[in-house]
Design an enzyme around this catalytic site. Structure first.
Site, PDB file in Angstrom:
ATOM      1  N   ARG A  49       0.874  -1.266  -0.261  1.00  0.00           N
ATOM      2  CA  ARG A  49      -0.309   0.029   0.090  1.00  0.00           C
ATOM      3  C   ARG A  49       0.852   1.485   0.104  1.00  0.00           C
ATOM      4  O   ARG A  49       1.758   1.476   0.952  1.00  0.00           O
ATOM      5  CB  ARG A  49      -0.680  -0.443   1.312  1.00  0.00           C
ATOM      6  N   GLU A 131      19.493 -14.460   9.912  1.00  0.00           N
ATOM      7  CA  GLU A 131      20.577 -14.011  11.525  1.00  0.00           C
ATOM      8  C   GLU A 131      18.370 -13.612  12.815  1.00  0.00           C
ATOM      9  O   GLU A 131      18.588 -14.060  13.800  1.00  0.00           O
ATOM     10  CB  GLU A 131      20.540 -12.762  12.284  1.00  0.00           C
ATOM     11  N   ASP A 203       5.420 -21.029  15.186  1.00  0.00           N
ATOM     12  CA  ASP A 203       6.206 -20.576  15.197  1.00  0.00           C
ATOM     13  C   ASP A 203       7.566 -20.903  15.423  1.00  0.00           C
ATOM     14  O   ASP A 203       8.930 -21.639  14.860  1.00  0.00           O
ATOM     15  CB  ASP A 203       6.215 -19.529  16.299  1.00  0.00           C
ATOM     16  N   LYS A 207      11.598 -22.486  13.859  1.00  0.00           N
ATOM     17  CA  LYS A 207      13.086 -22.123  14.688  1.00  0.00           C
ATOM     18  C   LYS A 207      13.403 -22.654  14.763  1.00  0.00           C
ATOM     19  O   LYS A 207      15.319 -22.874  14.486  1.00  0.00           O
ATOM     20  CB  LYS A 207      12.836 -21.081  16.245  1.00  0.00           C
TER      21      LYS A 207
END
Lengths: 443, 443
Positions: A49, A131, A203, A207
């Site tokens: 946008r 990272e 999530d 990781k």
């Protein structure tokens, strides 16, 4: 020896992290130039946008055509902070094809398709750094990949999701239930409107996949990671943990199997002793323990999310990618030479805390103990108490009419054996229900 | 793409760390080769006593002629684990002149003459790495230099000496005095026969100088570091700290001054709140807090010394130096572009805990408070108690005959102002003595 030509950086995405990255590139320009050896020029920012008001973002840099931006051919480094799999994967590979290194904060993509991306980066002689994809500002990828490059990592054990740590910390400190703690996390902005990715462990699993791959020099994807969220953790579980001198954390655990021939990666709630350094990680902080053969036990602690911390990690990678561009070299790429297979959850060896609702009559404990023994699961301690005694009365062993509860803590056993034990327990007439099963880690 | 020619490594020194480095190079040869992209060949080991029995060390590699070894011309990387200033400085610069990169664990040399060594390495286009010089296996130099390269570090606060942390931990947990705790540390091998470098803070000061230089991109030598050891810390100090909800740690603290125009670096015992993560660092462990503008508060924790942990750090650097050699490039060198001056201790702003022995009569508190006010040192709390009340009776305010003790905790004040305050207090007839002055940090 400051070069005149600036290094051109394209930014994909300008949300919370992207605008912070822009702010630092703009306000810390002199420092960044000194550290890199040449100035950085922000060449373009791809957004969805373009007309949205963005304070401090040069409007002339905005474009909705991300593909054209990464295809310009004069971009040295692309910074990707959009997230998700597509169109980002295509944008990143297109950037590689046009000679740009890529700095990404995209855990989902790296955990799903990291090997492919690394291969494409190598093919085009550029860098892929990420990272920021794991534990925000905490330096983890670089220490694992470079500082521990001469060591053998055996275990990575960490709190890598701030939302769930906030929720568990609230439950622990206030006695609140899961829903109540989630509501508070949402109200304070620690949980998103749809908290699924956090509370169901997706999530953290992404990781875990990234950390396991780097730690063990092999390939691990999110599909290889056993995943349990924390939606079923109850106030009673937290109270049980306290009785054992423990607290409950959602842990990401990557280990070599005892025979060293494979690795495991998993995310689930677990009890850890209050004496363990991870137990004192409060609120939305992250912390990761690394156990290496020569280095011993290391811990890395810090804010695991947020615009500024994530931008710090992105900028560190950006400086490295720019320095490499200047030196016409690349940093360490993927290192998956060990090709260790990922074993299923059943092969994991750990301890368990099991709460059973049982008939309150003589002989039940003997029956239950027999089932554990039949499946080679050795019992460490048993606590028996009347159903209505409440959780506060530790010493109570009541055997009146009706129901009692039985808490069993095991020695180390294979997860498959524990599952078989629980399946057998459920078939016993005297076992009315399995109230909870929780692993015990960090001992 | 494995190169055939191995990378040749020369080792200077073969004590606890050196023999561990040799062991890992030998036993982990395949892993190291895979991570570097070429095998490592140990080309020679310089020792003082070649006839000493060294298990697992190939005798044919031993030489007493370190100079000839670094001058061979075919050495890619020299690993220096001898320590001290000379002859090591000459050996390292000779290695540079002959095209070798250097990995060193030598905090004393780096803290004394790091700028010169960096300049010589740059001149010859080789690397100088020294992760092992600070906090053993804990990745600190690389995260500060690379992961935080896009951030602004404002403060580094750490426990960087394991011997003194062991002593203070013993004093705290057992109530022992300094000498008794030192004896235990010596008996258990945590303190050397001559513990001066540790207990007088020289070791920590060298590390503080190295950390400050890297964190603030400026030059700091050990002579710039204000240093106080822990030999004067008493059991009474530890007890006073406990009363305040604190413990005593020997801290290395590197900060920007409030105006941002200079930095300070110091090592001294200080009280820190038990709620601070550094307070729970036990035994000989090290931990370093880093506060950066975008990243926030990070902590790095692990074993700060020992053969294997130090070797882990050395090997990580060795892999990096070898990778750079293969790619015909170098890593990040010195980054001292800010040229920030180092301010003296008097400019440091912190809080203080002062124990005074005073005459036990009316008006003393008013007199003492006036002296603090005259020097612009604002008092936070005062605790007054009779001399013989013992340290356990917190609420006692006794004003009988003879002496009383007065404990003053200040707000933040300049160290110079506090020193002037104490000098004035000593001139008061009613102040019989200043029993102890300790800074309060980590709040």
């Amino acid at each position: 020896m400051m070069r005149t030509r600036p290094l051109r950086v394209a930014l994909l995405g300008c949300g919370v992290v992207g605008s912070e990255v822009t702010r630092i590139i703009t306000t810390q320009a002199d420092d960044l130039a000194a550290r890199i050896g040449a100035p950085i020029e922000l060449a373009g920012i791809a957004v969805r946008r373009p007309n949205r008001v963005r304070e401090g973002i040069p409007a002339e840099l905005l474009t909705t055509d991300a593909t054209a931006l990464v295809k310009r051919g004069d971009i040295d480094v692309v910074v990707e902070v959009i997230g998700g799999i597509e169109p980002v994967r295509t944008l990143i590979t297109t950037a590689f094809e046009h000679g740009a290194s890529v700095v990404s904060a995209n855990k989902a993509l790296l955990a799903a398709d990291g090997a492919n991306l690394h291969a494409r980066a190598a093919e085009h002689g550029v860098d892929l750094y990420y990272e920021a994809a794991v534990a925000g500002a905490i330096p983890l990828i670089r220490p694992l990949r470079e500082s521990l490059a001469g060591d053998k990592v055996n275990r990575v054990l960490g709190i890598v999701n701030g939302t769930t740590n906030f929720i568990l910390d609230k439950m622990d400190s206030t006695g609140a239930g899961y829903s109540e703690a989630l509501d508070e996390a949402t109200a304070l902005g620690y949980a998103e409107a749809d908290p699924t990715a956090d509370v169901e462990g997706f999530d953290a699993a992404a990781k875990a996949a990234i950390l396991a791959g780097i730690a063990f020099h092999t390939r691990v994807t999110i599909d290889d990671v056993h995943r349990e969220g924390l939606t079923e953790v109850t106030a009673a579980d937290i109270a049980s943990a306290k009785k054992m001198g423990c607290t409950v954390k959602l842990l990401a655990i990557c280990e070599r199997t005892p025979d060293g021939r494979s690795v495991t990666a998993r995310v689930h709630p677990a009890m850890i002793p209050l004496s363990h350094p991870l137990a004192s990680v409060r609120e939305a902080y992250n912390a990761v323990f690394v156990e290496a053969e020569a280095a011993g036990r290391l811990m890395f602690y810090g804010p695991g999310a947020g615009g500024a911390p994530t931008a710090s990690a992105v900028l560190g990678d950006l400086v490295a990618a720019c320095r490499n561009k200047l030196a016409a070299t690349t940093g360490a790429g993927e290192s998956a030479y060990t090709q260790l297979p990922v074993s299923p959850m059943g092969d994991v060896v750990t301890r368990y805390h099991i709460s059973l609702d049982v008939a309150d009559k003589p002989g039940v404990l003997a029956q239950v103990a027999t089932v554990f023994a039949e499946h080679d699961v050795s019992i460490d301690t048993v606590r028996q108490q009347g159903r209505n005694q409440g959780s506060g009365d530790e010493a109570a062993v009541v055997q009146g009419g009706g129901e009692a509860s039985l808490v069993v803590v095991t020695h180390r056993a294979k997860d498959a054996d524990l599952s078989a034990t629980v399946a057998s327990l459920r078939t016993l007439d005297t076992v009315r229900g399995v109230a909870s099963i929780m692993r015990v880690e960090g001992e």
